[in-house]
Design an enzyme around this catalytic site. Structure first.
Site, PDB file in Angstrom:
ATOM      1  N   GLY A  91       0.821  -1.217   0.000  1.00 29.76           N
ATOM      2  CA  GLY A  91       0.000   0.000   0.000  1.00 29.76           C
ATOM      3  C   GLY A  91       0.847   1.256   0.000  1.00 29.76           C
ATOM      4  N   ASP A 119      -2.625   6.593   2.968  1.00 31.38           N
ATOM      5  CA  ASP A 119      -2.106   7.703   2.151  1.00 31.38           C
ATOM      6  C   ASP A 119      -0.794   7.326   1.441  1.00 31.38           C
ATOM      7  OD1 ASP A 119      -0.382   7.572   4.271  1.00 31.38           O
ATOM      8  OD2 ASP A 119      -0.792   9.576   5.037  1.00 31.38           O
ATOM      9  N   GLY A 120      -0.354   6.080   1.626  1.00 30.76           N
ATOM     10  CA  GLY A 120       0.865   5.642   0.936  1.00 30.76           C
ATOM     11  C   GLY A 120       2.141   6.194   1.549  1.00 30.76           C
ATOM     12  N   ASP A 246       0.840 -11.871   5.920  1.00 32.11           N
ATOM     13  CA  ASP A 246       1.401 -10.939   4.933  1.00 32.11           C
ATOM     14  C   ASP A 246       2.714 -10.334   5.434  1.00 32.11           C
ATOM     15  OD1 ASP A 246      -0.869  -9.833   6.576  1.00 32.11           O
ATOM     16  OD2 ASP A 246       0.088  -7.959   6.003  1.00 32.11           O
ATOM     17  N   ASN A 247       3.051 -10.587   6.688  1.00 36.02           N
ATOM     18  CA  ASN A 247       4.334 -10.103   7.209  1.00 36.02           C
ATOM     19  C   ASN A 247       5.317 -11.253   7.427  1.00 36.02           C
ATOM     20  OD1 ASN A 247       3.411  -7.483   7.221  1.00 36.02           O
ATOM     21  ND2 ASN A 247       2.748  -7.534   9.347  1.00 36.02           N
ATOM     22  N   ASP A 256       9.004  -6.346   7.569  1.00 39.52           N
ATOM     23  CA  ASP A 256       7.935  -5.415   7.981  1.00 39.52           C
ATOM     24  C   ASP A 256       7.986  -5.068   9.471  1.00 39.52           C
ATOM     25  OD1 ASP A 256       7.192  -5.506   5.362  1.00 39.52           O
ATOM     26  OD2 ASP A 256       5.073  -5.836   5.743  1.00 39.52           O
TER      27      ASP A 256
HETATM   28  P1  AMP Z   1       1.600  -3.524   8.002  1.00 40.85           P
HETATM   29  O1  AMP Z   1       0.824  -3.884   9.216  1.00 40.85           O
HETATM   30  O2  AMP Z   1       2.472  -2.303   8.149  1.00 40.85           O
HETATM   31  O3  AMP Z   1       2.382  -4.683   7.477  1.00 40.85           O
HETATM   32  O4  AMP Z   1       0.557  -3.087   6.871  1.00 40.85           O
HETATM   33  C1  AMP Z   1      -0.563  -3.860   6.490  1.00 40.85           C
HETATM   34  C2  AMP Z   1      -1.061  -3.397   5.142  1.00 40.85           C
HETATM   35  O5  AMP Z   1      -1.489  -2.034   5.208  1.00 40.85           O
HETATM   36  C3  AMP Z   1      -0.037  -3.465   4.051  1.00 40.85           C
HETATM   37  O6  AMP Z   1      -0.665  -3.933   2.893  1.00 40.85           O
HETATM   38  C4  AMP Z   1       0.447  -2.049   3.913  1.00 40.85           C
HETATM   39  O7  AMP Z   1       0.928  -1.776   2.626  1.00 40.85           O
HETATM   40  C5  AMP Z   1      -0.821  -1.251   4.232  1.00 40.85           C
HETATM   41  N1  AMP Z   1      -0.531   0.079   4.773  1.00 40.85           N
HETATM   42  C6  AMP Z   1      -0.042   0.383   6.003  1.00 40.85           C
HETATM   43  N2  AMP Z   1       0.100   1.710   6.151  1.00 40.85           N
HETATM   44  C7  AMP Z   1      -0.323   2.282   4.987  1.00 40.85           C
HETATM   45  C8  AMP Z   1      -0.424   3.627   4.510  1.00 40.85           C
HETATM   46  N3  AMP Z   1      -0.053   4.675   5.250  1.00 40.85           N
HETATM   47  N4  AMP Z   1      -0.901   3.806   3.253  1.00 40.85           N
HETATM   48  C9  AMP Z   1      -1.264   2.755   2.496  1.00 40.85           C
HETATM   49  N5  AMP Z   1      -1.203   1.494   2.882  1.00 40.85           N
HETATM   50  C10 AMP Z   1      -0.726   1.233   4.109  1.00 40.85           C
HETATM   51 MG    MG Z   2       3.149  -5.602   6.226  1.00 48.39          MG
END
Ligand code: AMP
Ligand code: MG
Length: 478
Positions: A91, A119-120, A246-247, A256
Site C-alpha cells: 500500500g 495515504d501511501g 502478509d508479514n 515489515d
Molecule cells: P503492516 O501492518 O504495516 O504490514 O501493513 C498492512 C497493510 O497495510 C499493508 O498492505 C500495507 O501496505 C498497508 N498500509 C499500512 N500503512 C499504509 C499507509 N499509510 N498507506 C497505504 N497502505 C498502508
Molecule cells: Mg506488512
C-alpha cells in the site's frame, strides 16, 4: 558503480500482470538525506562517492530513474489476526528494481492500487524504527531485510497529529510473503501460483530446481528456515508484534518492522502491539503462530503440492524449532552442544528471570563475564531476590565445571549482545530527529552494527531498561 551505471532488472514483472500494479512513486517535498547504509551500498556495488550526491537523494525519493527503472507494487493477501483478508498488497512500498539480487523498495513513496484508505506514506518515526532495527537484526546475525538509506522531508502527513513523511529505501533478496501465495490460491489462479513458486525457487532456493515434487520441497525449506528464524528471535528476546501472514517472508527473513520490541525484563507473555488485545502475537506465542502461518501457506500451496506430505512436514516443525532454540541458547550459555538436562536448565532460567524481573539482555551479558564458581554479585544485582538465582547458578556452575572458562566466556561474549535497540532508545533518537537532530540515529546505527562490542560511551544503554519505559506497548500507526 556510479548511479548512472546502475542497470535495474525487474524479474518480478515477468509474472502475470495480475501480480502487481505498475505505479510511479510520488516524491516528497523538500527531501533531505538522514542516513545512508554504506555496507548495503557496498553489497549493491554503489560507489561511496555517489552516496553524497543529489542524485542519490533523488533515487531515494523516486525521482532519479536509473536504467531499467520500472516501478511497481506487489499484490498479496493475508491472515491478519487470524482473519483472511483477500486483497492487501504494497500500500505504500514501491519496488524500483533489482541490483545484485537485491530488490529495492521505497517505503512511503505514495499511493498504489493496494493503498485502500491509506495515504501511501510513512512517518519519520516509523521509518527510523525500520531503518535502525533491520540493521540491528543484521548485526545480531538474524536474517532480515536491510535498508540502503533514509530520507526526511517537509511533507506533512496526518496521523493522530500532523507529522513529517519520510521514505526508507529497503532492500531484500525477496519481498514475497506467505500472503502472496495465499492471494493466488484464494483467487483460484493456480497457473500464477505455480509461476510464483517457480520464481521463488529460482531466486531463493535454486538448489531445489529440477527436484521431484519441487513445491512440496519448497514448503519443507520454508518450514525449516521459519523455525530457525523463530528460534533466533526467541533466543535474542525479539517480539515482532504483527505476525500476520502478509508479514511472513517466504525467504525466512525478518520483514515489515512495526510495533516490535526487544524484551526488557524477561516476560513470556510480553505483548508489544497495543492493538493485540488478546496477545496473539506475544513473545512466547511466536513459534506457535509461525506454525499456524505455515499451515496457511500449506493450504495455499495445496493446489500444486502434495498435501499429505506437507502435513507430515509441518508435524516435525516443533521438533526442528526446539532443536534450533537449544542450539542458539546453548551458544548463549557457553555450552558445547546440548546434553541431557540442558533444556530444563534453559527453561528454568527463563522462569527464574521472569519471577525476579530480570532484564534479559543484561543478565545474559553479565553471565558472559561470570567465572565458574566465581563472584556472583553483579549477576545477583540484576534481580530482586537472590535465592532462586543462586539455585540456578549452582546448577549452571555444575554444568560448566569441565568447560574451559576463557573459551566459554569468549563464545558467550560473541553470542550475547551488550546492546539491543530497545524501544526507549529508539524513542530517544526519534524525539531528537523530530527536532532536526539526527546524531542519535547515527549513534544507534553504529551500536546496531556492532552490538557485541563494548562502546563505553553508550554504557547507559547497556543496563536494564529504566522502569518508566519497561514493557510499553506501541501502536501500529505509522
Ligand atoms: P503492516 O501492518 O504495516 O504490514 O501493513 C498492512 C497493510 O497495510 C499493508 O498492505 C500495507 O501496505 C498497508 N498500509 C499500512 N500503512 C499504509 C499507509 N499509510 N498507506 C497505504 N497502505 C498502508
Ligand atoms: Mg506488512
Amino acid at each position: 558503480m556510479k548511479l548512472n551505471e546502475i542497470k535495474l532488472t525487474n524479474p518480478y514483472l515477468k509474472l502475470n500482470e495480475e501480480c502487481y500494479d505498475k505505479v510511479e512513486p510520488t516524491p516528497l517535498h523538500k527531501p533531505y538525506l538522514i542516513h545512508v547504509n554504506k555496507d548495503v551500498a557496498k553489497i549493491l556495488e554503489i560507489d561511496e562517492d555517489a552516496l553524497e550526491s543529489e542524485d542519490f537523494l533523488s533515487l531515494l525519493n523516486g525521482t532519479y530513474k536509473p536504467k531499467g527503472f520500472e516501478p511497481f507494487a506487489m499484490c498479496y493477501a493475508g491472515h491478519q489476526f487470524g482473519q483472511f483478508v483477500p486483497r492487501l498488497g504494497d500500500g505504500r512500498a514501491i519496488n524500483i528494481g533489482t541490483i545484485q539480487k537485491y530488490h529495492m523498495q521505497l517505503k512511503g513513496a505514495g499511493i498504489t492500487k493496494y493503498s485502500r484508505h491509506g495515504d501511501g506514506r510513512a512517518v519519520l518515526r516509523s521509518s527510523i524504527r525500520e531503518y535502525l532495527m533491520s540493521e540491528a537484526m543484521h548485526g545480531l546475525k538474524i536474517p532480515t531485510t536491510l535498508c540502503l538509506g533514509l530520507i526526511g522531508s517537509e511533507h506533512d502527513v496526518r496521523r493522530e497529529s500532523i507529522e513529517k513523511a519520510s521514505i526508507v529505501c529497503r532492500v531484500s533478496t525477496s519481498w514475497v510473503r506467505f500472503g502472496t501465495f495465499e492471494y493466488y490460491a484464494s483467487q483460484g489462479m493456480f497457473k500464477e501460483l505455480k509461476a510464483l513458486a517457480d520464481y521463488v525457487i529460482e531466486e531463493n532456493f535454486p538448489h531445489l530446481k529440477g527436484k521431484n515434487d519441487v513445491y512440496t520441497m519448497l514448503f519443507n525449506e520454508v518450514m525449516v528456515i521459519t523455525s530457525r528464524l523463530m528460534a533466533q528471535w526467541m533466543s535474542v528476546g525479539f517480539n515482532h508484534g504483527v505476525m500476520n501472514t502478509d508479514n511472513m517472508s517466504i525467504a525466512g527473513l525478518t520483514i515489515d518492522y512495526g510495533p516490535f520490541a526487544f524484551l526488557d525484563d524477561f516476560r513470556h507473555e510480553q505483548v508489544c502491539n497495543h492493538t493485540d488485545v488478546e496477545g496473539r502475537y506475544s513473545y512466547t506465542n511466536q513459534p506457535a503462530v509461525a506454525k499456524w502461518n505455515l499451515q496457511m501457506l500449506m493450504k495455499a500451496l495445496s493446489p500444486i503440492a502434495d498435501m499429505e506430505k506437507m502435513e507430515k512436514i509441518l508435524i516435525i516443525y516443533d521438533k526442528i524449532y526446539t532443536r534450533y532454540l537449544h542450539y542458539y541458547m546453548c551458544k548463549k550459555l557457553g555450552l558445547e552442544g546440548t546434553v541431557e538436562g540442558d533444556p530444563e536448565l534453559i527453561d528454568d532460567m527463563y522462569d527464574m528471570l521472569e519471577s525476579l524481573h530480570v532484564d534479559y539482555t543484561l543478565f545474559m551479558r553479565t553471565l558472559s563475564h561470570y567465572e565458574h564458581g566465581g563472584d556472583r554479585a553483579k549477576l545477583l544485582a540484576t534481580g530482586m531476590y537472590p535465592e532462586s538465582m543462586n539455585t540456578w547458578l549452582d546448577r549452571y556452575d555444575k554444568r560448566i565445571q569441565y568447560i574451559d572458562n576463557t573459551e566459554r566466556k569468549k563464545q558467550m561474549l560473541e553470542n550475547n549482545p551488550k546492546y539491543v535497540l530497545k524501544n526507549y532508545m529508539l524513542q530517544e533518537a526519534i524525539d531528537a530527529a523530530e527536532q532536526g537532530d539526527f546524531s542519535m540515529v547515527s549513534s544507534l546505527f553504529d551500536i546496531a552494527q556492532h552490538p557485541f562490542d563494548e562502546h563505553p560511551e553508550f554504557e547507559r544503554f547497556a543496563g536494564a531498561t529504566p522502569t518508566a519505559f519497561k514493557n510499553k506497548k506501541l501502536s501500529c500507526s505509522s
